[in-house]
Design an enzyme around this catalytic site. Structure first.
Site, short mmCIF file in Angstrom:
data_model
loop_
_atom_site.label_atom_id
_atom_site.label_comp_id
_atom_site.label_asym_id
_atom_site.label_seq_id
_atom_site.Cartn_x
_atom_site.Cartn_y
_atom_site.Cartn_z
N GLY A 144 15.82 62.98 23.15
CA GLY A 144 14.98 63.40 24.27
C GLY A 144 15.67 64.28 25.31
O GLY A 144 16.42 65.21 24.98
N ILE A 145 15.38 63.98 26.58
CA ILE A 145 15.87 64.81 27.69
C ILE A 145 17.40 64.78 27.77
O ILE A 145 18.04 65.79 28.05
CB ILE A 145 15.23 64.33 29.01
CG1 ILE A 145 13.71 64.54 28.98
CG2 ILE A 145 15.84 65.05 30.20
CD1 ILE A 145 12.94 63.84 30.10
N GLY A 146 17.98 63.61 27.50
CA GLY A 146 19.44 63.49 27.57
C GLY A 146 20.12 64.36 26.54
O GLY A 146 21.08 65.10 26.85
N SER A 180 10.90 60.34 37.84
CA SER A 180 9.62 60.48 37.12
C SER A 180 8.52 60.73 38.14
O SER A 180 8.57 60.22 39.26
CB SER A 180 9.31 59.20 36.35
OG SER A 180 7.97 59.23 35.90
N TYR A 224 8.19 50.25 36.36
CA TYR A 224 8.81 51.56 36.06
C TYR A 224 8.76 52.46 37.30
O TYR A 224 9.77 53.06 37.69
CB TYR A 224 8.04 52.20 34.90
CG TYR A 224 8.56 53.55 34.45
CD1 TYR A 224 9.79 53.66 33.81
CD2 TYR A 224 7.81 54.71 34.66
CE1 TYR A 224 10.25 54.90 33.37
CE2 TYR A 224 8.27 55.94 34.22
CZ TYR A 224 9.49 56.03 33.58
OH TYR A 224 9.95 57.26 33.15
P1 NAI Z 1 14.16 58.88 24.94
O1 NAI Z 1 13.70 57.55 24.51
O2 NAI Z 1 14.25 59.99 23.97
O3 NAI Z 1 15.60 58.80 25.65
C1 NAI Z 1 16.07 57.68 26.31
C2 NAI Z 1 17.55 57.69 26.14
O4 NAI Z 1 18.11 56.64 26.89
C3 NAI Z 1 17.92 57.48 24.68
O5 NAI Z 1 19.05 58.26 24.39
C4 NAI Z 1 18.22 56.00 24.67
O6 NAI Z 1 19.10 55.66 23.64
C5 NAI Z 1 18.86 55.83 26.04
N1 NAI Z 1 18.84 54.48 26.53
C6 NAI Z 1 17.79 53.65 26.71
N2 NAI Z 1 18.23 52.48 27.16
C7 NAI Z 1 19.57 52.58 27.24
C8 NAI Z 1 20.59 51.70 27.62
N3 NAI Z 1 20.32 50.45 27.99
N4 NAI Z 1 21.87 52.14 27.61
C9 NAI Z 1 22.17 53.40 27.22
N5 NAI Z 1 21.25 54.27 26.83
C10 NAI Z 1 19.97 53.86 26.84
O7 NAI Z 1 13.23 59.27 26.15
P2 NAI Z 1 13.29 60.40 27.28
O8 NAI Z 1 11.89 60.73 27.53
O9 NAI Z 1 14.22 61.48 26.94
O10 NAI Z 1 13.82 59.55 28.51
C11 NAI Z 1 14.97 59.89 29.24
C12 NAI Z 1 14.73 59.65 30.70
O11 NAI Z 1 13.67 60.49 31.13
C13 NAI Z 1 14.32 58.22 31.08
O12 NAI Z 1 15.03 57.83 32.23
C14 NAI Z 1 12.83 58.36 31.37
O13 NAI Z 1 12.40 57.41 32.30
C15 NAI Z 1 12.79 59.76 31.94
N6 NAI Z 1 11.46 60.38 31.94
C16 NAI Z 1 10.84 60.70 30.75
C17 NAI Z 1 9.57 61.27 30.77
C18 NAI Z 1 8.84 61.63 29.52
O14 NAI Z 1 7.64 61.95 29.60
N7 NAI Z 1 9.46 61.63 28.36
C19 NAI Z 1 8.89 61.55 32.04
C20 NAI Z 1 9.63 61.16 33.21
C21 NAI Z 1 10.86 60.61 33.13
#
Ligand code: NAI
Length: 248
Positions: free
Chosen positions: A17-19, A136, A149
């Site tokens: 994802g974003i990371g 977010s 959240y």
């Molecule tokens: P994603 O599920 O692809 O990425 C989440 C990342 O965080 C993954 O690499 C996962 O392994 C890691 N992660 C989760 N729990 C963890 C933990 N306990 N320790 C270490 N790593 C952990 O989803 P996405 O969307 O890229 O999310 C990344 C951030 O973006 C989050 O903080 C989410 O709240 C935020 N976000 C996402 C939105 C969306 O629509 N996708 C909208 C607004 C914010």
């Protein structure tokens, strides 16, 4: 000149994802990148994709792990210039569906871990250094199911201000990027069945003035701005990157 040349940058939760998209952009802009994640296999896959990065297996909700991340970066590079706090849990439930363990987990990963990560990194944060927190749009909305959240993301907006207030004298600034709906694996983790998930996504597209989800790279581009010295006068602020969702 690359925008992040000679910078050491940490991205938490960078296996998807974003990371992951941000880690890619940081590498492209010349940074030495450190990534974290909980799953060894996914960390290895991300490292292969990214090239020359340092991968640290760590749980973003575990305080001891945050200290280990800081120790590893200190021993490897001696300093850190950019921190992108990205790892997050998106646990959506109605109020009567919450229990203490779920609440504590969301708070631990989204708020407690980030605070103690910054604390652990303090001795090695450069002057100047940039901290970017992944917020977010939910912090600004009262959407049903988002009660915990949204509170964690609102806490990050507060944290960017208070961290900046406390640390700007040392050249450390903190800001938030608050994405709207972005296509990432996150939606598959919300616990919806396939047709409910499709319906939820259609609903979101309907309320997005731009008429589509964002792409992870579109958020990563905003994060590169905050990570680079181009944003050196931007302190304690929030950039909403949401296709117009909360302003139109
Ligand atoms: P994603 O599920 O692809 O990425 C989440 C990342 O965080 C993954 O690499 C996962 O392994 C890691 N992660 C989760 N729990 C963890 C933990 N306990 N320790 C270490 N790593 C952990 O989803 P996405 O969307 O890229 O999310 C990344 C951030 O973006 C989050 O903080 C989410 O709240 C935020 N976000 C996402 C939105 C969306 O629509 N996708 C909208 C607004 C914010």
């Amino acid at each position: 000149m690359l925008r992040l040349a000679n910078k050491i940058a940490l991205v938490t939760g960078a296996t998807s994802g974003i990371g992951l998209a941000t880690a890619h952009r940081f590498v492209e802009e010349g940074a030495k990148v450190v990534i974290t994640g909980t799953d060894a296999g996914r960390l290895e896959a991300a490292s292969k994709e990214l090239g020359d990065v340092l991968a640290i297996r760590a749980d973003a909700g575990d305080v001891a792990d945050q200290r280990r991340i800081a120790d590893t970066i200190r021993d490897t590079f001696g300093r850190l210039d950019v921190l992108f706090v990205n790892a997050g849990v998106a646990d959506f439930r109605p109020l009567d569906g919450w229990d203490e363990a779920g609440f504590d987990r969301s708070m631990a990963v989204n708020v407690k871990g980030p605070l103690f990560l910054v604390q652990a990194l303090l001795p090695i944060l450069s002057n100047p250094a940039s901290i970017i927190l992944n917020g977010s749009v939910n912090a600004h909305l009262g959407k049903p199911g988002s009660i915990v959240y949204a509170a964690t993301k609102a806490a990050l907006i507060s944290l960017a201000r208070t961290l900046s207030g406390e640390l700007i004298g040392r050249g450390i600034r903190a800001n938030v990027v608050s994405p709207g709906p972005v296509t990432t694996p996150l939606y598959g983790k919300l616990g919806f069945g396939d047709s409910d998930l499709a319906g939820f996504k259609d609903y979101l597209i309907g309320v997005l003035p731009i008429g589509r989800f964002g792409e992870a790279k579109e958020i990563a581009d905003a994060i590169v701005y905050f990570a680079s010295d181009e944003s050196r006068f931007t302190v304690g602020s929030e950039l909403v990157v949401d296709g117009g969702m909360i302003n139109i």
